[in-house]
Design an enzyme around this catalytic site. Structure first.
Site, mmCIF file in Angstrom:
data_model
loop_
_atom_site.group_PDB
_atom_site.id
_atom_site.type_symbol
_atom_site.label_atom_id
_atom_site.label_comp_id
_atom_site.label_asym_id
_atom_site.label_seq_id
_atom_site.Cartn_x
_atom_site.Cartn_y
_atom_site.Cartn_z
ATOM 1 N N GLN A 31 0.818 -1.212 0.000
ATOM 2 C CA GLN A 31 0.000 0.000 0.000
ATOM 3 C C GLN A 31 0.851 1.261 0.000
ATOM 4 O O GLN A 31 2.061 1.211 0.188
ATOM 5 C CB GLN A 31 -0.908 0.010 1.238
ATOM 6 N N HIS A 62 -9.955 3.702 19.101
ATOM 7 C CA HIS A 62 -9.131 2.695 19.788
ATOM 8 C C HIS A 62 -9.714 2.257 21.135
ATOM 9 O O HIS A 62 -9.678 1.081 21.486
ATOM 10 C CB HIS A 62 -7.705 3.220 19.955
ATOM 11 N N ASP A 86 -0.354 0.375 13.635
ATOM 12 C CA ASP A 86 -0.018 1.725 14.121
ATOM 13 C C ASP A 86 0.225 1.748 15.631
ATOM 14 O O ASP A 86 0.813 2.692 16.147
ATOM 15 C CB ASP A 86 -1.121 2.719 13.732
ATOM 16 N N GLU A 106 0.039 -8.408 11.581
ATOM 17 C CA GLU A 106 -0.005 -7.254 10.663
ATOM 18 C C GLU A 106 0.747 -7.641 9.386
ATOM 19 O O GLU A 106 1.817 -8.242 9.448
ATOM 20 C CB GLU A 106 0.639 -6.044 11.363
ATOM 21 N N ASP A 137 -0.221 -12.884 6.917
ATOM 22 C CA ASP A 137 -1.636 -12.830 6.592
ATOM 23 C C ASP A 137 -2.459 -13.406 7.753
ATOM 24 O O ASP A 137 -2.199 -14.515 8.219
ATOM 25 C CB ASP A 137 -1.820 -13.662 5.315
ATOM 26 N N ASP A 155 -8.609 -4.760 13.714
ATOM 27 C CA ASP A 155 -8.320 -3.328 13.582
ATOM 28 C C ASP A 155 -7.823 -3.080 12.159
ATOM 29 O O ASP A 155 -6.629 -2.877 11.931
ATOM 30 C CB ASP A 155 -7.253 -2.955 14.623
ATOM 31 N N ASP A 158 -10.490 -0.336 5.440
ATOM 32 C CA ASP A 158 -11.829 -0.579 4.887
ATOM 33 C C ASP A 158 -11.788 -1.774 3.928
ATOM 34 O O ASP A 158 -10.710 -2.166 3.463
ATOM 35 C CB ASP A 158 -12.317 0.686 4.166
HETATM 36 N N1 SPM Z 1 -5.713 1.694 14.277
HETATM 37 C C1 SPM Z 1 -6.448 2.523 13.415
HETATM 38 C C2 SPM Z 1 -6.842 1.839 12.165
HETATM 39 C C3 SPM Z 1 -8.165 2.343 11.694
HETATM 40 N N2 SPM Z 1 -8.799 1.470 10.808
HETATM 41 C C4 SPM Z 1 -10.112 1.875 10.384
HETATM 42 C C5 SPM Z 1 -10.078 2.991 9.436
HETATM 43 C C6 SPM Z 1 -11.391 3.246 8.796
HETATM 44 C C7 SPM Z 1 -11.305 4.449 7.947
HETATM 45 N N3 SPM Z 1 -12.421 4.634 7.106
HETATM 46 C C8 SPM Z 1 -13.680 4.781 7.728
HETATM 47 C C9 SPM Z 1 -14.756 4.835 6.723
HETATM 48 C C10 SPM Z 1 -15.872 3.929 7.042
HETATM 49 N N4 SPM Z 1 -16.250 3.229 5.867
#
Ligand code: SPM
Length: 280
Positions: A31, A62, A86, A106, A137, A155, A158
């Site tokens: 990515q 979180h 993160d 991760e 994975d 965590d 999308d």
């Molecule tokens: N540790 C933080 C990682 C966050 N992961 C989720 C991010 C989602 C971002 N997009 C939200 C939109 C909802 N469709």
């Protein structure tokens, strides 16, 4: 300088943050990663141009992803975080003295390395001896580790590209299979206004797998529409966690009122989940 970062995750909606400085930017085999210093929201992590967290408002995400299942389970000892490179979820999990091991699965090592360098506000959870980082994975890892974890926290980004599988029926089945009998999972489960069909499908899957699935949400202004939801997946009801003492350290989002209120759903969306219940 008048530099803006713009996220267009949904074709009909965009979010823009004013950027002071680009702190890091690189393309990995998985990515595009960027870490930005922004006005008001502070440091921000984006993956493939989608905001993952900001220094200002990550606590809603979180704390809610972590503490709702952690408090529902009696003395969680082994925890798995899927994604989470993160370190924000890890920081919250490590607050529990009962936790003996946290496995973070991760895919992209660079997320961990760059976050560790640029997000000192997570307090370097990686140096805690209870943490085991596995770069691989999550599907394969779950397949090889049935019945191992008291709590699993998904965590993730999308459901786009390689992350789409982490929202599949098969992933939920594997996750539940990796829980201990009294265990609980919580997953990043999208936005009730924009993703209702996806959430309905996941709720339907979760209902087939466990006795007490439930959807809840938190306010995160830097995410599209300002809210993000979670699916609680367990045979233990989430209400088990109400009135439990919080772990040592400070909450900045969660309190007993928010804990209960997070499960109170707006009527249009409550009905959407009720449709799922009536159809099965
Ligand atoms: N540790 C933080 C990682 C966050 N992961 C989720 C991010 C989602 C971002 N997009 C939200 C939109 C909802 N469709």
């Amino acid at each position: 300088m008048n530099l803006w970062f713009t996220e267009i995750l949904y074709g009909f909606f965009q979010t823009s943050l004013r950027v002071r400085r680009v702190l890091a930017e690189e393309k990995t085999p998985y990515q595009h990663i960027a870490i930005l210093d922004t006005d008001f929201f502070g440091r921000v992590l984006t993956l493939d141009n989608v905001i993952q967290l900001s220094e200002r408002d990550n606590m809603g995400y979180h704390e809610m992803l972590t503490h709702v299942p952690m408090l529902a389970v009696e003395n969680p000892r082994r925890v798995l975080i899927v994604g989470g490179g993160d370190g924000g979820t890890l920081q919250q999990v490590l607050r529990y003295p009962s936790v003996e091991e946290v496995v973070i699965c991760e895919l992209d090592r660079r997320v961990v390395e760059l976050s560790r360098e640029h997000f000192p506000f997570f307090g370097d959870p990686w140096s805690d001896p209870r943490v085991r980082l596995i770069i691989r994975d999550a599907f394969a890892f779950l397949q090889e580790n049935p019945g191992q974890f008291d709590v699993i926290l998904s965590d993730t980004t999308d459901p786009i590209g390689m992350a789409e599988r982490l929202f599949s029926d098969e992933f939920y089945r594997l996750m539940v299979n990796s829980l201990t009998p009294g265990g609980a999972a919580a997953t990043q489960c999208e936005q009730m206004f924009f993703d209702v069909n996806l959430i309905q499908r996941i709720y339907q899957t979760a209902r087939k797998l466990v006795r007490h699935p439930a959807y809840y949400y938190a306010h995160v202004p830097s995410y599209p529409g300002g809210v993000i939801g979670f699916m609680y997946v367990s045979n233990v009801p989430w209400t088990n966690g109400l009135d439990k003492p919080y772990p040592p350290g400070e909450n900045r989002y969660l309190n007993p009122q928010i804990h209960r209120a997070a499960f109170a759903l707006p009527e249009f969306f409550r009905r959407a989940l009720e449709e799922v219940e009536q159809a099965s």
